[in-house]
Design a protein around this motif. Structure first.
Motif, PDB file in Angstrom:
ATOM      1  N   LEU A 360       0.812  -1.220   0.000  1.00  0.00           N
ATOM      2  CA  LEU A 360       0.000   0.000   0.000  1.00  0.00           C
ATOM      3  C   LEU A 360       0.843   1.266   0.000  1.00  0.00           C
ATOM      4  N   GLU A 389      -4.357   2.758   8.513  1.00  0.00           N
ATOM      5  CA  GLU A 389      -4.567   2.126   7.217  1.00  0.00           C
ATOM      6  C   GLU A 389      -6.051   1.991   6.910  1.00  0.00           C
ATOM      7  N   LEU A 393      -8.207   3.355   3.539  1.00  0.00           N
ATOM      8  CA  LEU A 393      -9.029   2.492   2.686  1.00  0.00           C
ATOM      9  C   LEU A 393     -10.449   3.037   2.560  1.00  0.00           C
ATOM     10  N   THR A 409      -3.697   4.543  -1.877  1.00  0.00           N
ATOM     11  CA  THR A 409      -3.731   4.911  -0.456  1.00  0.00           C
ATOM     12  C   THR A 409      -2.948   6.193  -0.173  1.00  0.00           C
ATOM     13  N   CYS A 448      -8.639  -3.703  -1.811  1.00  0.00           N
ATOM     14  CA  CYS A 448      -8.797  -2.536  -0.940  1.00  0.00           C
ATOM     15  C   CYS A 448     -10.257  -2.121  -0.830  1.00  0.00           C
TER      16      CYS A 448
END
Length: 537
Positions: A360, A389, A393, A409, A448
Motif C-alpha cells: 500500500l 490504514e 481504505l 492509499t 482494498c
C-alpha cells in the motif's frame, strides 16, 4: 584682420622686422609677431614701475620666462570670448607633479576602509535559502508546456464533513502521479551532453514511470532496470512509453545496484528520487496553482512520507504567498517518519520502522527523510498527523462513490485525515486537499475496496442456526429481501462436529447501503434468531 592676413601683409611691408598693424605699443612681447632673434633672446630689463606686476610662469614647479600677455582681440580670432582679467590678470600658481602609474597586481582584493578594532564588527553573510520561491516560479514557467494544470474542484463530501473541501487532482497526470512535475523540471535542467548520453532508473514506482514518460518525450535515451518480480502489465507499460526495460535481480535493491553500476560504466545519469532543490521546485508548483485556484484559502492538506518532497515543496510556495494559510502533512500510522523526526529534532531513518503493508505504501517506504527537507518542514509545515490504514481504505471508497475517481492509499491520505475526525479545527473553513497519485494494480484495488466496505459497515458476515426443516432457509432469505439487503454469499452446513442434532449452520455475507441499514438489520435478525452471531471484521 585675422592672423593669416596679417602674416601675409607683414611679409611684404617693412625691411627686416615685420611691422605690426592694429596693436598698441604695450604689445611688444606678443609672441605671434616676434622675430626669431627676439623670440630666442633674453627678456627685456627694467620695466616701467607703472606697468602691471609681471607673472612668473611655472612649469612643473620650475620658474621660467615671464608670461606673455595676449591681446583680447587676438583671442577672439581663436574663438575665445573670456574676459581679459582671466588671462592677463594675476595668474595663480599651481604646483603639478608627474606621478607614475600605479602598479597593477592580478587578483588583488579590493581595499576596504578598516575601522578600529573597537568599532569593527564581524559580519556573517546570511546563508542562502535552500529552496526559494523564485526557483518554484522558474520551474512553473519551465514545465508549463509539458505539464497540464490540474483542476482543484469543490468536493461533494463538503457538506458531510462540515467544511469546504477542494480536491487538487494531481492523479490526473499522464502517469497518474504528481511526481511528473519534479521529474520534468529535473530533465529539462540537464545539460545537452548528458541528455545525449541518456539516463537510467531502477525499481517500479511513480518516480520511475514519470521519468520513463518524459525522458522519451524529450528524446533522451532511457534504460529501466526492473526486478524479475514485477508484473508483466507494469513492464509492458514502461515499454509502451518507449523505455528500454531490463529485468535484473529478484528485489528492488538488486536492480538499484545494477543500475548504478551500468551508469558508472557507460556514463549514464542514474536518476533517483531525492530532495534536490530542482526536484522540490518542480513539486512546489502545486502550491502556486492551489493558491491561484482557491481564493480565501484557510488550510492545505498534503500527503507526506519518505522524503516528504511534495509536502515541503508545496509548503514553501504556500507560505511565501500567504503565511497565514495552515499547511498540514499526513503520514501513515505505521510509518510516521516526519512526525518522529520533528519530535526527536533530527531526521530518523526508515530502518527504524517495519512496514506493515508495503504494497500500500511502497513509494513512501523506499527513501528516508533528507536533512534539507527536514529543515524546510520545520520552517513551513504547521502540523503533521498520522492516519490508520483503515481510514485510508475508507477514503479510497469515498473517492470511488462521491468523486468517481480511483486513487491509491497515498493519494487518499489527505481525505483520510478528515474522515478520521483528526482535524476538527478546520470545520467551517476552506480546505484544499492534494490527491497525489493513483498508481495501484487492479487486483490490489479490488482487495482494498472489499476491505473498505467491511470497515465502513457496508459488508457484514453472520452465522445463525436454522432447523433442519423445509422452508427454514427460505424464511431467512425472505427476511433479508424485506430489509432490502443484498446477499453476497451463503454457506449451508448440515453436518458439524459440534452442531446440534436436526440443526443446520448457515453463514451469510450481506451488503447494506450504509451504517444505518446495517444497524437495522442487526436488530431485526436478533429478534428472530437467538443463535445469531456476527463475525468480527
Amino acid at each position: 584682420m585675422n592672423f593669416a592676413a596679417q602674416f601675409i601683409y607683414a611679409k611684404y611691408v617693412g625691411d627686416g622686422l615685420p611691422s605690426r598693424v592694429g596693436f598698441s605699443d604695450g604689445d611688444e612681447n606678443d609672441p605671434f609677431w616676434q622675430s626669431e632673434e627676439q623670440r630666442l633672446g633674453s627678456a627685456k630689463q627694467g620695466s616701467s614701475s607703472s606697468s602691471k606686476t609681471s607673472c612668473n610662469r611655472v612649469c612643473n614647479g620650475v620658474a621660467g620666462r615671464p608670461h606673455t600677455l595676449i591681446h583680447p582681440e587676438r583671442m577672439k580670432d581663436f574663438g575665445i570670448d573670456e574676459e581679459v582679467e582671466t588671462v592677463n590678470g594675476d595668474v595663480k600658481t599651481f604646483e603639478t607633479k608627474v606621478v607614475a602609474a600605479p602598479e597593477i597586481q592580478l587578483m588583488d582584493p579590493p581595499k576596504t576602509n578598516k575601522k578600529p578594532d573597537s568599532e569593527s564588527k564581524a559580519v556573517v553573510p546570511p546563508k542562502p535559502e535552500y529552496l526559494r520561491f523564485e526557483d518554484i516560479r522558474a520551474a512553473a514557467l519551465n514545465i508549463q508546456s509539458g505539464i497540464q494544470k490540474t483542476p482543484c474542484t469543490y468536493s461533494r463530501l463538503s457538506k458531510q464533513y462540515s467544511m469546504e473541501i477542494f480536491l487538487k487532482k494531481e492523479h490526473l497526470h499522464y502517469t497518474g502521479s504528481v511526481k511528473e512535475r519534479g521529474v520534468l523540471y529535473l530533465l529539462n535542467s540537464m545539460n545537452q551532453e548528458q541528455q545525449k548520453k541518456g539516463v537510467i532508473v531502477a525499481t517500479d514506482c511513480s518516480f520511475s514511470m514519470a521519468v520513463a514518460h518524459h525522458a522519451v518525450e524529450l528524446r533522451i535515451p532511457l534504460f529501466v532496470i526492473m526486478p524479475a518480480s514485477v508484473a508483466q502489465p507494469r513492464l509492458r507499460m514502461y515499454r509502451d512509453y518507449g523505455a528500454m526495460v531490463i529485468s535484473y535481480g529478484s528485489t528492488a535493491r538488486d536492480s538499484l545496484k545494477h543500475a548504478r553500476h551500468l551508469a558508472k560504466e557507460n556514463g549514464y545519469l542514474s536518476l533517483e528520487e531525492d530532495d534536490s532543490a530542482v526536484y522540490l521546485a518542480g513539486l512546489g508548483t502545486v502550491g502556486m496553482e492551489i493558491y491561484e485556484q482557491v481564493p480565501k484559502l484557510d488550510a492545505v492538506i498534503v500527503p507526506a512520507g519518505g522524503q516528504c518532497n511534495l509536502l515541503v515543496g508545496t509548503a514553501a510556495a504556500i507560505k511565501h504567498l500567504n503565511s497565514r494559510i495552515t499547511v498540514i502533512g499526513v503520514e501513515p500510522e505505521g510509518f510516521p517518519l516526519l512526525l518522529q523526526s520533528l519530535k526527536t529534532g533530527s531526521p530518523v531513518t526508515n530502518d527504524l520502522y517495519s512496514m506493515p503493508n508495503k504494497k500500500l505504501y511502497g513509494d513512501l517506504f523506499e527513501h528516508s527523510l533528507g536533512l534539507d527537507s527536514f529543515q524546510l518542514a520545520k520552517k513551513c509545515v504547521d502540523k503533521v498527523i498520522s492516519v490508520r490504514e483503515e481510514d485510508s481504505l475508507v477514503a479510497m471508497l469515498r473517492f470511488q462513490e462521491f468523486e468517481h475517481s480511483t486513487v491509491d492509499t497515498e493519494g487518499a491520505m489527505g481525505l483520510a485525515a478528515i474522515i478520521a475526525g483528526q482535524l476538527p479545527e478546520l470545520k467551517g473553513k476552506r480546505v484544499a486537499v492534494v490527491v497525489s497519485s493513483a498508481n495501484m494494480d487492479l487486483d490490489l484495488i479490488r482487495q482494498c475496496v472489499d476491505r473498505a466496505l467491511v470497515l465502513d459497515d457496508r459488508v457484514n458476515k453472520f452465522t445463525v442456526q436454522l432447523g433442519d426443516f423445509p422452508g427454514d432457509m427460505a424464511k431467512l432469505l425472505d427476511v433479508l429481501a424485506r430489509e432490502d439487503i443484498k446477499l453476497l454469499d451463503v454457506c449451508h452446513r448440515r453436518h458439524g462436529d459440534r452442531g446440534d442434532l436436526f440443526k443446520a449452520q448457515v453463514e451469510c455475507v450481506v451488503e447494506t447501503r450504509d451504517k444505518t441499514q446495517s444497524v437495522q438489520l442487526r436488530r431485526t435478525l436478533s429478534e428472530r434468531y437467538p443463535t445469531l452471531r456476527w463475525l468480527d471484521r
